[in-house]
Design an enzyme around this catalytic site. Sequence first.
Site, PDB file in Angstrom:
ATOM      1  N   ASP A  20       0.855  -1.132   0.026  1.00 38.03           N
ATOM      2  CA  ASP A  20       0.156   0.137  -0.249  1.00 38.03           C
ATOM      3  C   ASP A  20       0.741   1.194   0.128  1.00 38.03           C
ATOM      4  O   ASP A  20       2.188   1.166   0.424  1.00 38.03           O
ATOM      5  CB  ASP A  20      -0.674   0.076   1.373  1.00 38.03           C
ATOM      6  CG  ASP A  20      -1.505   1.654   1.539  1.00 38.03           C
ATOM      7  OD1 ASP A  20      -2.144   1.521   0.475  1.00 38.03           O
ATOM      8  OD2 ASP A  20      -1.917   1.996   2.609  1.00 38.03           O
ATOM      9  N   SER A  21      -0.058   2.505  -0.174  1.00 42.27           N
ATOM     10  CA  SER A  21       1.173   3.736  -0.055  1.00 42.27           C
ATOM     11  C   SER A  21       1.229   3.927   1.213  1.00 42.27           C
ATOM     12  O   SER A  21       2.412   4.809   1.692  1.00 42.27           O
ATOM     13  CB  SER A  21       0.637   5.049  -0.317  1.00 42.27           C
ATOM     14  OG  SER A  21      -0.611   4.976   0.255  1.00 42.27           O
ATOM     15  N   CYS A  83      -4.014  -1.177  -2.351  1.00 43.65           N
ATOM     16  CA  CYS A  83      -4.342   0.234  -2.267  1.00 43.65           C
ATOM     17  C   CYS A  83      -5.125   0.475  -3.270  1.00 43.65           C
ATOM     18  O   CYS A  83      -5.086   0.145  -4.360  1.00 43.65           O
ATOM     19  CB  CYS A  83      -3.386   0.694  -2.656  1.00 43.65           C
ATOM     20  SG  CYS A  83      -3.178   2.391  -2.952  1.00 43.65           S
ATOM     21  N   GLU A 162      -5.037   9.069   9.544  1.00 41.71           N
ATOM     22  CA  GLU A 162      -3.458   9.162   9.723  1.00 41.71           C
ATOM     23  C   GLU A 162      -3.162   9.393  11.373  1.00 41.71           C
ATOM     24  O   GLU A 162      -2.215   9.125  11.834  1.00 41.71           O
ATOM     25  CB  GLU A 162      -3.231   9.805   8.853  1.00 41.71           C
ATOM     26  CG  GLU A 162      -2.903   8.345   7.971  1.00 41.71           C
ATOM     27  CD  GLU A 162      -2.111   7.608   6.888  1.00 41.71           C
ATOM     28  OE1 GLU A 162      -0.091   8.228   7.451  1.00 41.71           O
ATOM     29  OE2 GLU A 162      -1.453   6.735   5.936  1.00 41.71           O
ATOM     30  N   THR A 195      -8.327   1.855   1.053  1.00 46.49           N
ATOM     31  CA  THR A 195      -7.832   0.249   2.584  1.00 46.49           C
ATOM     32  C   THR A 195      -8.391   1.580   3.199  1.00 46.49           C
ATOM     33  O   THR A 195      -7.759   0.892   4.433  1.00 46.49           O
ATOM     34  CB  THR A 195      -7.148  -0.360   1.562  1.00 46.49           C
ATOM     35  OG1 THR A 195      -5.752   0.741   1.340  1.00 46.49           O
ATOM     36  CG2 THR A 195      -7.233  -0.944   0.496  1.00 46.49           C
ATOM     37  N   HIS A 196      -7.584   2.996   3.758  1.00 46.49           N
ATOM     38  CA  HIS A 196      -7.585   3.472   4.759  1.00 46.49           C
ATOM     39  C   HIS A 196      -9.168   3.472   5.206  1.00 46.49           C
ATOM     40  O   HIS A 196      -9.182   3.971   6.450  1.00 46.49           O
ATOM     41  CB  HIS A 196      -7.516   4.964   5.080  1.00 46.49           C
ATOM     42  CG  HIS A 196      -5.988   4.916   4.954  1.00 46.49           C
ATOM     43  ND1 HIS A 196      -5.501   4.701   3.816  1.00 46.49           N
ATOM     44  CD2 HIS A 196      -5.917   6.190   5.156  1.00 46.49           C
ATOM     45  CE1 HIS A 196      -3.864   5.043   4.228  1.00 46.49           C
ATOM     46  NE2 HIS A 196      -3.942   5.211   5.413  1.00 46.49           N
TER      47      HIS A 196
END
Length: 276
Positions: A20-21, A83, A162, A195-196
Amino acid sequence: MNAEHRDDLDMTDRPIGVFDSGIGGLTVVAALRRTLPAEKILYLGDTARVPYGGKSPETVTRYSKEISDLLVEEGAKMIVAACNTASALAVPSLALSYPVPFIGVIEPGAAAAVLATRNGKIGVIATRATIASDAYGKAIRSLSANIEVTAIACPLLVPLIEEGLFDDEITRTMLRRYLEPLLRAGIDTLVLGCTHYPLLKGVIGRICGKKISLVDSAENCALAVRALISPSGNIAQDGNARLDVMLTDSSEGFLRIAEKSLNLTIDSLNIRKVGK
Ligand code: DGL
């Protein structure tokens, strides 16, 4: 996908490579843990270059290729782009050039949304790049041409997540604003196209209400991985499970928040340089 590699005798023992990023792809890892509990997972979070959501297709494809090369070098038996942005922008051009199965999150999420909708009105929330690619719209319409797709870019959600602000007034305010046009459009199904976002499932569910089904691209991707590896007999046996995490820059804070909220145990953590 190349049969030569897939038939290797040690395939079952090799890890599933997931990238993922950043840290958000751990939602896919958590879903893989539930679906395929004995698998070794090797995760790479490109924390040095996150976010991907505002970058060009060329850049996201280059980053995804560099990471996929590394995962294959490390012995991954398949690659999962955990992602949505990489899945939308890079997977279609990269998937066929790897010697192992390569899967993204868009098709499984689109298929689950088409199954879930009753009124034919699906909403999608995702990063700017995923929405601009219309990857979900195309995937959904290829399965059912008459479905109405309303898609909204939500660029502020990833930074809020985040920061660990999962159920905070500022997050709820942003969500109400982003979701309003979708609710007005009468959707009965909402794809969490980043995906977050599964980390916000509780608060999104409360804003949308019970009548709207939430489609979690992480969960559906894990089911697609199982469907892909089980016929080839490459499922790991009990007792082998571990999660090795590589990050391209230190990001301990959010990693620990995600580990706790997703109930994951990280067996090793390393910083790895990717690309030039
Ligand atoms: N996890 C990424 C996705 O699913 C979003 C984060 C980013 O912008 O890099 O699209």
